[in-house]
Each structure stands twice: as structure tokens, then as C-alpha cells.
Motif scaffolding. Sequence first.
Motif, PDB file in Angstrom:
ATOM      1  N   LEU A 166       0.802  -1.221   0.000  1.00 53.68           N
ATOM      2  CA  LEU A 166       0.000   0.000   0.000  1.00 53.68           C
ATOM      3  C   LEU A 166       0.840   1.280   0.000  1.00 53.68           C
ATOM      4  N   VAL A 167       2.133   1.155   0.312  1.00 54.76           N
ATOM      5  CA  VAL A 167       2.997   2.336   0.378  1.00 54.76           C
ATOM      6  C   VAL A 167       4.276   2.071  -0.410  1.00 54.76           C
ATOM      7  N   ALA A 168       4.670   3.038  -1.214  1.00 54.28           N
ATOM      8  CA  ALA A 168       5.963   3.001  -1.891  1.00 54.28           C
ATOM      9  C   ALA A 168       6.858   4.072  -1.287  1.00 54.28           C
ATOM     10  N   HIS A 169       8.167   3.863  -1.356  1.00 51.91           N
ATOM     11  CA  HIS A 169       9.116   4.876  -0.899  1.00 51.91           C
ATOM     12  C   HIS A 169       9.941   5.352  -2.085  1.00 51.91           C
ATOM     13  N   LEU A 170       9.922   6.648  -2.275  1.00 51.02           N
ATOM     14  CA  LEU A 170      10.631   7.299  -3.384  1.00 51.02           C
ATOM     15  C   LEU A 170      11.916   7.906  -2.866  1.00 51.02           C
ATOM     16  N   GLY A 171      13.037   7.490  -3.446  1.00 47.04           N
ATOM     17  CA  GLY A 171      14.339   8.049  -3.085  1.00 47.04           C
ATOM     18  C   GLY A 171      14.830   8.986  -4.165  1.00 47.04           C
ATOM     19  N   VAL A 172      15.225  10.200  -3.759  1.00 42.97           N
ATOM     20  CA  VAL A 172      15.677  11.193  -4.719  1.00 42.97           C
ATOM     21  C   VAL A 172      16.698  12.098  -4.037  1.00 42.97           C
ATOM     22  N   VAL A 173      17.625  12.636  -4.820  1.00 43.30           N
ATOM     23  CA  VAL A 173      18.623  13.569  -4.291  1.00 43.30           C
ATOM     24  C   VAL A 173      18.162  14.992  -4.592  1.00 43.30           C
ATOM     25  N   VAL A 174      18.040  15.804  -3.549  1.00 41.11           N
ATOM     26  CA  VAL A 174      17.544  17.169  -3.709  1.00 41.11           C
ATOM     27  C   VAL A 174      18.624  18.166  -3.322  1.00 41.11           C
ATOM     28  N   THR A 175      18.529  19.355  -3.891  1.00 45.54           N
ATOM     29  CA  THR A 175      19.419  20.466  -3.539  1.00 45.54           C
ATOM     30  C   THR A 175      18.573  21.603  -2.999  1.00 45.54           C
ATOM     31  N   ARG A 176      18.912  22.046  -1.802  1.00 45.09           N
ATOM     32  CA  ARG A 176      18.145  23.120  -1.171  1.00 45.09           C
ATOM     33  C   ARG A 176      19.095  24.001  -0.370  1.00 45.09           C
ATOM     34  N   ASP A 177      18.971  25.279  -0.565  1.00 47.14           N
ATOM     35  CA  ASP A 177      19.808  26.258   0.153  1.00 47.14           C
ATOM     36  C   ASP A 177      21.295  25.949  -0.006  1.00 47.14           C
ATOM     37  N   VAL A 218      14.116  10.220   1.224  1.00 45.01           N
ATOM     38  CA  VAL A 218      13.267   9.067   0.934  1.00 45.01           C
ATOM     39  C   VAL A 218      11.889   9.367   1.492  1.00 45.01           C
ATOM     40  N   LEU A 219      10.892   9.339   0.624  1.00 48.58           N
ATOM     41  CA  LEU A 219       9.549   9.781   0.996  1.00 48.58           C
ATOM     42  C   LEU A 219       8.513   8.695   0.715  1.00 48.58           C
ATOM     43  N   PRO A 220       7.587   8.473   1.658  1.00 52.15           N
ATOM     44  CA  PRO A 220       6.491   7.536   1.398  1.00 52.15           C
ATOM     45  C   PRO A 220       5.453   8.181   0.492  1.00 52.15           C
ATOM     46  N   THR A 221       4.840   7.396  -0.359  1.00 49.60           N
ATOM     47  CA  THR A 221       3.838   7.948  -1.272  1.00 49.60           C
ATOM     48  C   THR A 221       2.824   6.885  -1.679  1.00 49.60           C
ATOM     49  N   ALA A 222       1.615   7.340  -1.969  1.00 46.92           N
ATOM     50  CA  ALA A 222       0.607   6.452  -2.548  1.00 46.92           C
ATOM     51  C   ALA A 222       1.006   6.141  -3.982  1.00 46.92           C
TER      52      ALA A 222
END
Length: 226
Positions: A34-45, A52-56
Motif C-alpha cells: 500500500l505504500v511506496a518509498h521514493l528516493g531522490v537527491v535534492v538540492t536546497r539552500d 526518501v519519501l512515502p507515497t501512494a
Amino acid sequence: MSQLSPTPRTTPTRESERAVGQRSRMLALVGDALVAHLGVVVTRDGTTHPVVLPTAFAVDPDGPDDDGTLYLHGSTGAGWLRAAIATDVCVTVTELDGLVASRCGFGHSMNYRSAVVIGRVRVVDDPAERQHALDRIIDHMVPGRAATLRAATRKELAATAVLALPLREASMKERAGGPEDTPDDVATGVWAGHIPLRRIALPPVSASDSHDEVPADVVSRAKALG
């Protein structure tokens, strides 16, 4: 395709005997989860870091992307969205099936089913595919639910992002059963075994301002999960 064809990025390098080659078994896993985890590299400040974020989510095996499509739900205002579009991402789906108690600390493990999908996402802009994806995501949670709901408003659609990830570059691993102890550890006489786990659903709870009988699709889903 009937078989998974992992690339070097998705080929297991440890405990390869747990790798699953049948695409149908991976599709069964993502159908259960029921839950997937999305891993991504982000740049902020000015700093770059992984997130890694849970998502439908939902899967369409016959979707327009290579070997089918994994649809992910998000917010257009989310900071990770731009990063997800700009580079490859990793999505994992895992079901925990048990805890494995060995006769030594090193042998303790978990029974699980886990899929990894790597690739470049695309933003779903086509209205028909977008609606199809959103309906599948809703029906993945409660099958048949989407057809009972009102149409989304412009404001709701503007705030909702749908990403599509090809299922081409995917792999799956699983573990089942008890511990794998050495004869010396068995001779210690310590108890060993595993604790099976399963997800269950309790009876549906109506909202305080909902006075209708619980609909059949919700009742059916709760029973299926119970």
C-alpha cells in the motif's frame, strides 16, 4: 515480458539466491503493498542531500511505459518534485512477512518481499492518462472507490502531481522460512524459529458526519485485508 531483466543497477550483489525472476511475482507484490518509498537527491539552500519519501502509488502492467507503468502521487508544491524530474529516482516497495530469530545475533533476519525500480520519471500531463492514474491510485487503496466519487476540481488537480516511472529497470528479492543456523549453534539448545506477520484491517469507522451505511466497496476491502 514474463521475466524481470535487471540492469547492473538493479542486479542483487548479495544473497542473489533470494532474487525473484518472474515479473508476475513482482506485480503481485506491488498489488499487495500500500505504500511506496521514493528516493531522490535534492538540492536546497546550497546543500545536496538524499530524501526518501512515502507515497501512494498504483501500477498499470499495460501502461504506456517500458514493461508497464508505476504511477506515483505527490503535491505540485513539494520541493522534491523538481529533483525527481531532473534525475533518475529509486522506488522501493516492501512487505514484511515475519521476524526470524536465530541462535546467534548474526543469524537474525526478516522474512520479506521487496521490489526496487530505478529510472527517470515523467510528469503525467495528458488529462486522460492523468485521470486514469489517479483512479488507479484510489482503487489501489479501495478497489471500486474511484467510480463512486465526484470529479476532481481544477484547484485539486492543480495541486496534485502524478509521476510515471517505467517498470523496465526493476528487481525483486524475498526471504521466507526459519533461521539458517550452523550445527554448532543448533547444539547450544537455544530456541530458534520465526514469527509470521500479516497486515490486518479492523472494521471501518464512519466519519462523525457520515450517516450512510458503510458502502460495499469499503466493507469488501476491509474484509480482504482482514
